[in-house]
Design a protein around this motif. Structure first.
Motif, short mmCIF file in Angstrom:
data_model
loop_
_atom_site.label_atom_id
_atom_site.label_comp_id
_atom_site.label_asym_id
_atom_site.label_seq_id
_atom_site.Cartn_x
_atom_site.Cartn_y
_atom_site.Cartn_z
N PHE A 139 -25.70 24.66 16.67
CA PHE A 139 -26.59 24.97 15.53
C PHE A 139 -25.75 25.66 14.74
O PHE A 139 -25.00 26.52 14.96
CB PHE A 139 -28.13 25.38 16.23
N LEU A 140 -26.46 25.34 13.30
CA LEU A 140 -26.13 26.26 12.28
C LEU A 140 -27.63 27.04 12.08
O LEU A 140 -28.35 26.38 11.52
CB LEU A 140 -25.74 25.51 10.90
N PHE A 141 -27.32 28.41 12.00
CA PHE A 141 -28.42 29.28 11.81
C PHE A 141 -28.30 29.71 10.36
O PHE A 141 -27.23 30.29 9.91
CB PHE A 141 -28.63 30.27 12.70
N VAL A 145 -36.71 25.39 6.67
CA VAL A 145 -35.76 24.97 7.56
C VAL A 145 -34.58 26.30 7.72
O VAL A 145 -33.97 26.71 6.51
CB VAL A 145 -34.90 23.72 7.23
N ASN A 146 -34.68 26.71 8.79
CA ASN A 146 -33.65 27.74 9.22
C ASN A 146 -32.86 27.71 10.38
O ASN A 146 -31.56 28.48 10.32
CB ASN A 146 -34.40 29.12 9.49
N LYS A 147 -32.79 26.39 10.65
CA LYS A 147 -31.53 26.11 11.64
C LYS A 147 -31.51 24.49 11.69
O LYS A 147 -32.44 23.85 11.44
CB LYS A 147 -31.93 26.50 13.22
N LYS A 206 -20.24 33.34 14.49
CA LYS A 206 -19.48 33.61 13.18
C LYS A 206 -19.67 32.76 12.00
O LYS A 206 -20.68 31.73 12.23
CB LYS A 206 -18.20 33.37 13.42
N LYS A 207 -19.73 33.14 10.82
CA LYS A 207 -20.15 32.22 9.93
C LYS A 207 -19.22 31.03 9.64
O LYS A 207 -18.01 31.46 9.43
CB LYS A 207 -20.26 33.24 8.63
N ILE A 208 -19.80 29.99 9.26
CA ILE A 208 -19.20 28.79 9.05
C ILE A 208 -19.65 28.20 7.96
O ILE A 208 -20.82 28.29 7.37
CB ILE A 208 -19.10 27.93 10.16
#
Length: 147
Positions: A68-70, A93-95, A116-118
């Motif tokens: 997932f991307l949060f 939408v948060n994920k 980590k941030k991606i």
């Protein structure tokens, strides 16, 4: 008389709170950044996995760990075409569940990107089967670890 006055005052207070809350939520929706399905987009967020259980397939109860991307701020995702019946409007939408090939997964694992941030680039699409654990998913074309 005092009782009627107090009741009126309470009703007025409740009404004011309700109007204020509605104004707040609609302004939050207006401030959400809008993205379009089926177009290349780049989004920044925190990469991680979540434990999920299948419940609507022959694999009932089986555990899976999708990627997932949060997001730090909720977004709005809308169809890019008027005749799009598959991709529904989603707000708040948060994920985003990430669909990636093994090369991208290995890249993220080698850089120890969990938490980590991606930055991911790809096409957004709406969930449509039991393997999807968020309303919006991305078919990832590229990924960059930012932390």
């Amino acid at each position: 008389m005092k009782r009627k006055f107090l009741l009126l005052l309470v009703l007025l207070l409740i009404s004011s709170i309700s109007v204020f809350a509605k104004g707040q939520s609609s302004s939050n929706l207006r401030s959400q950044k809008t993205y379009y399905y089926e177009t290349d987009v780049s989004i920044i967020g925190v990469f991680d996995i979540e434990e999920h259980y299948y419940d609507a397939t022959i694999r009932i109860g089986e555990v899976t760990y999708p990627y997932f991307l949060f997001l730090s701020s909720p977004i709005k995702v809308v169809p890019s075409r008027a005749d799009d019946e598959m991709n529904l409007v989603e707000t708040g939408v948060n994920k985003i569940q990430l669909a990636m090939d093994s090369n991208l997964i290995n890249k993220l694992k080698s850089k120890k990107a969990y938490g980590k941030k991606i930055k991911v680039t790809g096409e957004l699409y709406h969930s449509y089967n039991a393997h999807h654990f968020s309303e919006v998913l991305m078919s990832v074309k590229s990924v960059e670890v930012l932390d």
